[in-house]
Design an enzyme around this catalytic site. Structure first.
Site, PDB file in Angstrom:
ATOM      1  N   HIS A  53      -7.394   7.081   4.931  1.00  0.00           N
ATOM      2  CA  HIS A  53      -5.982   6.952   5.320  1.00  0.00           C
ATOM      3  C   HIS A  53      -5.081   7.430   4.186  1.00  0.00           C
ATOM      4  O   HIS A  53      -5.493   7.463   3.028  1.00  0.00           O
ATOM      5  CB  HIS A  53      -5.683   5.496   5.698  1.00  0.00           C
ATOM      6  CG  HIS A  53      -6.449   5.048   6.902  1.00  0.00           C
ATOM      7  ND1 HIS A  53      -7.622   4.334   6.792  1.00  0.00           N
ATOM      8  CD2 HIS A  53      -6.239   5.253   8.221  1.00  0.00           C
ATOM      9  CE1 HIS A  53      -8.091   4.099   8.019  1.00  0.00           C
ATOM     10  NE2 HIS A  53      -7.270   4.650   8.898  1.00  0.00           N
TER      11      HIS A  53
ATOM     12  N   SER B 100      -5.462   6.417  13.916  1.00  0.00           N
ATOM     13  CA  SER B 100      -4.785   5.463  13.032  1.00  0.00           C
ATOM     14  C   SER B 100      -3.832   6.133  12.047  1.00  0.00           C
ATOM     15  O   SER B 100      -2.842   5.529  11.636  1.00  0.00           O
ATOM     16  CB  SER B 100      -5.813   4.630  12.255  1.00  0.00           C
ATOM     17  OG  SER B 100      -6.667   5.478  11.506  1.00  0.00           O
TER      18      SER B 100
ATOM     19  N   ASP C  42      -7.611   4.878   0.852  1.00  0.00           N
ATOM     20  CA  ASP C  42      -8.906   4.210   0.986  1.00  0.00           C
ATOM     21  C   ASP C  42      -9.993   5.243   1.280  1.00  0.00           C
ATOM     22  O   ASP C  42     -10.978   4.952   1.941  1.00  0.00           O
ATOM     23  CB  ASP C  42      -8.851   3.163   2.106  1.00  0.00           C
ATOM     24  CG  ASP C  42      -8.464   3.791   3.452  1.00  0.00           C
ATOM     25  OD1 ASP C  42      -8.320   5.031   3.517  1.00  0.00           O
ATOM     26  OD2 ASP C  42      -8.308   3.047   4.435  1.00  0.00           O
TER      27      ASP C  42
END
Lengths: 240, 240
Positions: free
Chosen positions: A192, A11, A189
């Site tokens: 990320h 991600s 977070d």
């Protein structure tokens, strides 16, 4: 045909074209010199990456489409490092298998494109407190699904594999923690990247590419630059 | 192989991967579904674009590299609209030739890739006062090298060509001026886009692509999405 750089990862790669993302910064930096091709797969670990690597980089890419990619970034480990007994345990890969998978990915890429620069990127550090506020799935245990210590073990493993394979590596885990307040400055977070964290990845990747000979100084500009166009005879620049 | 969208244009395209740029927003939006390929050439007008179009989109692209591009944005006119007797006069192209050049570019793309969606984008409006503060080259006359009126004439010409050719068009010149304070809200130097201006281009292009059938709802996701991976049997998703 412009050279290409592929960004292969999880991600943190998939979302690298967000505002201020390291992928868009690379594309902006190389706007007239290289194509930046996004191959990020949210949630993926190296076990899954290895299952799909032939589909991500199909053999057809070699035929008729000009040069092999100039570079590939390989950025996995954040999901492998999920703790096996916590809420994201299905993404966990043991560190020895992680190393073997990374070796296999590097070896696949080097076999397919012997001239391509493969840059490994280690997982970032983890802010465990922030993770509890942003769980990806329901977190009944109330414990973080990732720890900074585990991420560090995978980062060390990544660096070891890079050393064995003789490829450049960005040690993001160590680099980020050299700065005070890295938790808030570089992470959004707890995992990320914030805009600051994206900036670091961009700068570190640019450095590794430059060390390997890929930079604005060495890459040809695609088509005449405006500064090379003679205002008194513009079309001269376009004669072949 | 993922479908591709090419962004073909001048500096407003070349710099579209800046922070908040419309190119990076497209790449982010389609991070698992389409490749966004940047072909922006700062300072170029349609006369020069037509000279290079075969090199920008070489025939080799057709062979062995999977599907033709799904879409191409064509975004020229801001340089064609430079006034001929001002400091950027060497970039000027008369409006009739601009129309003919645009027609030729559309026709070239449609001939090469009959299924590709060609989206024309008109030049943005011009804030003449801001241009005087940001001249590209030495401005001895003290007059803006572009006017909003001239940009409007090229925007109208662009829309007329789109109508003739039956391709979608973003009328940026009109769209932006519908909002108060467009000069500061959407432009950074009276010509190039601010973050707000980039947002508008992104949203308008997304709309045109969606109208033509290209959207997150219709495009297949490249490789299994994390939400489709069974936590109890992750590898099942990767069986071919």
């Amino acid at each position: 045909m412009r050279p290409k750089i592929y960004l292969f990862g999880d991600s943190i790669t998939e979302e690298s074209f967000c505002d201020g993302g390291w992928g868009s910064s690379l594309a902006h930096q190389f706007s007239r010199t290289m194509d930046v091709v996004l191959r990020g797969y949210s949630g993926y670990n190296t076990r899954w990456a290895l299952k799909v690597v032939e589909r991500v980089f199909p053999a057809e890419l070699d035929s008729g489409v000009g040069p092999a990619p100039a570079a590939v970034t390989v950025f996995f480990g954040a999901n492998d490092a999920c703790l096996p007994d916590r809420c994201s345990g299905f993404q966990h890969v043991p560190v020895d298998e992680y190393k073997q998978n990374l070796r296999s990915i590097v070896s696949f890429l080097e076999k397919r494109w012997p001239e391509a620069i493969v840059v490994l990127i280690s997982p970032p550090p983890i802010d465990e407190n922030a993770r509890l506020l942003h769980p990806f799935i329901e977190n009944v245990l109330g414990l973080p699904e990732r720890t900074n210590e585990a991420a560090g073990a995978y980062a060390k493993a990544c660096i070891a594999v890079a050393g064995e394979c003789g490829v450049p590596v960005v040690d993001l885990w160590t680099k980020m923690q050299q700065f005070p307040d890295w938790q808030k400055a570089y992470l959004r977070d707890g995992l990320h990247l914030s805009e600051g964290g994206n900036r670091i990845v961009f700068e570190e990747v640019i450095k590794k590419l430059k060390d390997a000979g890929l930079s604005l100084e060495t890459l040809p500009v695609d088509l005449p630059h405006i500064a090379e166009i003679d205002p008194n005879d513009p079309l001269k620049a376009f004669q072949i």
